[in-house]
Enzyme design. Structure first.
Site, mmCIF file in Angstrom:
data_model
loop_
_atom_site.group_PDB
_atom_site.id
_atom_site.type_symbol
_atom_site.label_atom_id
_atom_site.label_comp_id
_atom_site.label_asym_id
_atom_site.label_seq_id
_atom_site.Cartn_x
_atom_site.Cartn_y
_atom_site.Cartn_z
ATOM 1 N N HIS A 232 0.836 -1.204 0.000
ATOM 2 C CA HIS A 232 0.000 0.000 0.000
ATOM 3 C C HIS A 232 0.875 1.260 0.000
ATOM 4 O O HIS A 232 0.668 2.167 -0.823
ATOM 5 C CB HIS A 232 -0.901 -0.044 1.236
ATOM 6 C CG HIS A 232 -1.782 1.144 1.421
ATOM 7 N ND1 HIS A 232 -3.152 1.100 1.247
ATOM 8 C CD2 HIS A 232 -1.523 2.429 1.781
ATOM 9 C CE1 HIS A 232 -3.677 2.276 1.474
ATOM 10 N NE2 HIS A 232 -2.707 3.106 1.815
ATOM 11 N N GLU A 233 1.835 1.329 0.891
ATOM 12 C CA GLU A 233 2.639 2.560 0.978
ATOM 13 C C GLU A 233 3.524 2.729 -0.252
ATOM 14 O O GLU A 233 3.698 3.853 -0.740
ATOM 15 C CB GLU A 233 3.477 2.571 2.256
ATOM 16 C CG GLU A 233 2.668 2.547 3.546
ATOM 17 C CD GLU A 233 1.655 3.682 3.672
ATOM 18 O OE1 GLU A 233 1.748 4.678 2.942
ATOM 19 O OE2 GLU A 233 0.729 3.545 4.498
ATOM 20 N N HIS A 236 1.525 4.264 -2.884
ATOM 21 C CA HIS A 236 1.429 5.731 -2.782
ATOM 22 C C HIS A 236 2.622 6.406 -3.476
ATOM 23 O O HIS A 236 2.489 7.467 -4.072
ATOM 24 C CB HIS A 236 1.393 6.171 -1.326
ATOM 25 C CG HIS A 236 0.045 6.041 -0.670
ATOM 26 N ND1 HIS A 236 -1.141 6.288 -1.327
ATOM 27 C CD2 HIS A 236 -0.299 5.715 0.612
ATOM 28 C CE1 HIS A 236 -2.160 6.110 -0.479
ATOM 29 N NE2 HIS A 236 -1.680 5.750 0.685
ATOM 30 N N HIS A 242 -5.879 6.727 -2.383
ATOM 31 C CA HIS A 242 -6.788 5.729 -1.818
ATOM 32 C C HIS A 242 -7.912 5.416 -2.798
ATOM 33 O O HIS A 242 -8.491 6.301 -3.410
ATOM 34 C CB HIS A 242 -7.347 6.219 -0.485
ATOM 35 C CG HIS A 242 -6.324 6.129 0.605
ATOM 36 N ND1 HIS A 242 -6.337 6.924 1.711
ATOM 37 C CD2 HIS A 242 -5.240 5.322 0.743
ATOM 38 C CE1 HIS A 242 -5.311 6.616 2.485
ATOM 39 N NE2 HIS A 242 -4.628 5.653 1.917
ATOM 40 N N CYS A 243 -8.190 4.133 -2.887
ATOM 41 C CA CYS A 243 -9.126 3.615 -3.889
ATOM 42 C C CYS A 243 -10.507 3.459 -3.255
ATOM 43 O O CYS A 243 -10.643 2.927 -2.150
ATOM 44 C CB CYS A 243 -8.610 2.270 -4.380
ATOM 45 S SG CYS A 243 -9.720 1.443 -5.527
ATOM 46 N N CYS A 248 -9.557 -3.355 -2.496
ATOM 47 C CA CYS A 248 -8.283 -3.141 -3.191
ATOM 48 C C CYS A 248 -7.226 -2.844 -2.131
ATOM 49 O O CYS A 248 -7.523 -2.247 -1.087
ATOM 50 C CB CYS A 248 -8.462 -1.951 -4.129
ATOM 51 S SG CYS A 248 -6.971 -1.355 -4.942
ATOM 52 N N CYS A 267 -7.189 -3.593 -7.533
ATOM 53 C CA CYS A 267 -8.442 -3.709 -8.274
ATOM 54 C C CYS A 267 -8.208 -3.290 -9.734
ATOM 55 O O CYS A 267 -7.134 -2.806 -10.079
ATOM 56 C CB CYS A 267 -9.507 -2.831 -7.612
ATOM 57 S SG CYS A 267 -9.368 -1.087 -8.033
ATOM 58 N N CYS A 270 -6.938 0.340 -10.227
ATOM 59 C CA CYS A 270 -5.554 0.572 -9.809
ATOM 60 C C CYS A 270 -4.572 -0.256 -10.637
ATOM 61 O O CYS A 270 -3.432 0.163 -10.858
ATOM 62 C CB CYS A 270 -5.411 0.270 -8.319
ATOM 63 S SG CYS A 270 -6.407 1.396 -7.294
HETATM 64 ZN ZN ZN Z 1 -2.707 5.098 2.447
HETATM 65 ZN ZN ZN Z 2 -8.128 0.037 -6.432
#
Ligand code: ZN
Ligand code: ZN
Length: 322
Positions: A232-233, A236, A242-243, A248, A267, A270
């Protein structure tokens, strides 16, 4: 009632910073075929987000989400022979943390496992840098409930001089608390595309560190929790915000319950973003990830990836329409 602070959270700092360019400024590669591409159009594989609970990220933060075209409009940097770097700020694996007034053990994935997964996931080579002790970089910004806590923005200013010349981005790895907003009780991480840096905190993956009941199977839950935060990071740093399109890995994550519900996969919205900055063969990507998930014992992501791969291979084997 809205909570004034959350158990843990992270936010894309790039949100709302740049004005969108006009159509004539858009880069040439646009999603002409993607909208009807069966590789992306599979509602069974990509679950919609359920309505938020009162403690969910989406209940706490009013974020618009980021479509593929929103993303392309930010003119994200494309990796060009660069690498994803990880900078451990403590012992990884098993760390015994003596905090301001509490002590606890943090278990993290091995750094080599992190780089292997990231390289396959994002199609960009990844490298672990030599460890730097956190206390040689910054002082804690505050102490909360016995925990020294470090403000992400301060930390990333301190690590900026350590970003290698050939870095696409550098992600610092912590076993103590990080936060980016003073209202937070603590956070899971912080990442931004503009400066190509992120930080992940593995401190709170075991609920006992937060004074909560430990799940009987916590040791099995820890690796998936850690890899989700890492992916996740780093996402970024590629400019993914953010989705809100589907379940996701880029969903906002407010607490461990939400982290457990968040999948490790991207997802379709993304995934298109990733293929925009890093074109690659999706079947090769899923095949590589399937093997890595199996090796790491990440059973749920492995099963999902196997299903996805089988679906793509069925599509590839179908005769073309006359
Ligand atoms: Zn985040
Ligand atoms: Zn997504």
């Amino acid at each position: 009632m809205r909570r004034c602070c959350v158990v843990g959270l992270c936010l894309a700092a790039c949100a709302g910073e740049a004005a969108l360019p006009g159509p004539s400024e858009l880069p040439p590669r646009l999603p002409v075929a993607a909208a009807t591409d069966p590789m992306f159009d599979d509602a069974l594989a990509f679950d919609p987000l359920p309505p938020p609970r009162p403690t969910s990220w989406r209940a706490l933060f009013d974020e618009p989400g980021q479509s593929y075209l929103d993303y392309v409009s930010t003119l994200p940097r494309r990796p060009d022979g660069e690498r994803l770097y990880l900078l451990p700020l403590a012992e990884m694996g098993t760390a015994f943390v003596v905090d301001a007034e509490v002590t606890y053990i943090v278990r993290t994935p091995r750094p080599q496992a992190m780089t292997t997964l990231l390289a396959a996931y994002y199609g960009v080579p990844a490298t672990v840098l030599p460890r730097v002790e956190l206390d040689t970089l910054v002082e804690p910004d505050r102490v909360r409930a016995g925990h020294e806590q470090f403000k992400a923005q301060t930390l990333l200013r301190a690590t900026a001089t350590r970003v290698p010349d050939d870095a696409y981005s550098m992600t610092s790895l912590m076993v103590q608390d990080v936060f980016f907003d003073d209202a937070q009780a603590y956070g899971f991480g912080f990442g931004q595309h503009r400066d190509g840096q992120a930080v992940v905190s593995f401190a709170r993956l075991d609920p006992v560190v937060s004074g909560l009941a430990r799940e009987p199977d916590v040791l099995e839950r820890l690796p998936a929790r850690a890899f989700k935060l890492l992916v996740h990071e780093v996402g970024h740093t590629l400019g993914f915000e953010h989705c809100t399109a589907h379940r996701c890995v880029m969903n906002g994550i407010a607490d461990l319950e939400e982290l457990d519900e968040t999948p490790l996969h991207l997802c379709p919205e993304c995934l298109r973003k990733l293929l925009y900055v890093r074109p690659m063969d999706l079947r090769e990507r899923y095949a590589a990830l399937r093997g890595i998930y199996a090796e790491l014992g990440l059973d749920a992501p492995r099963r999902w990836t196997e299903d996805r791969l089988a679906r793509l291979e069925r599509e590839a084997a179908r005769p073309a329409a006359p």
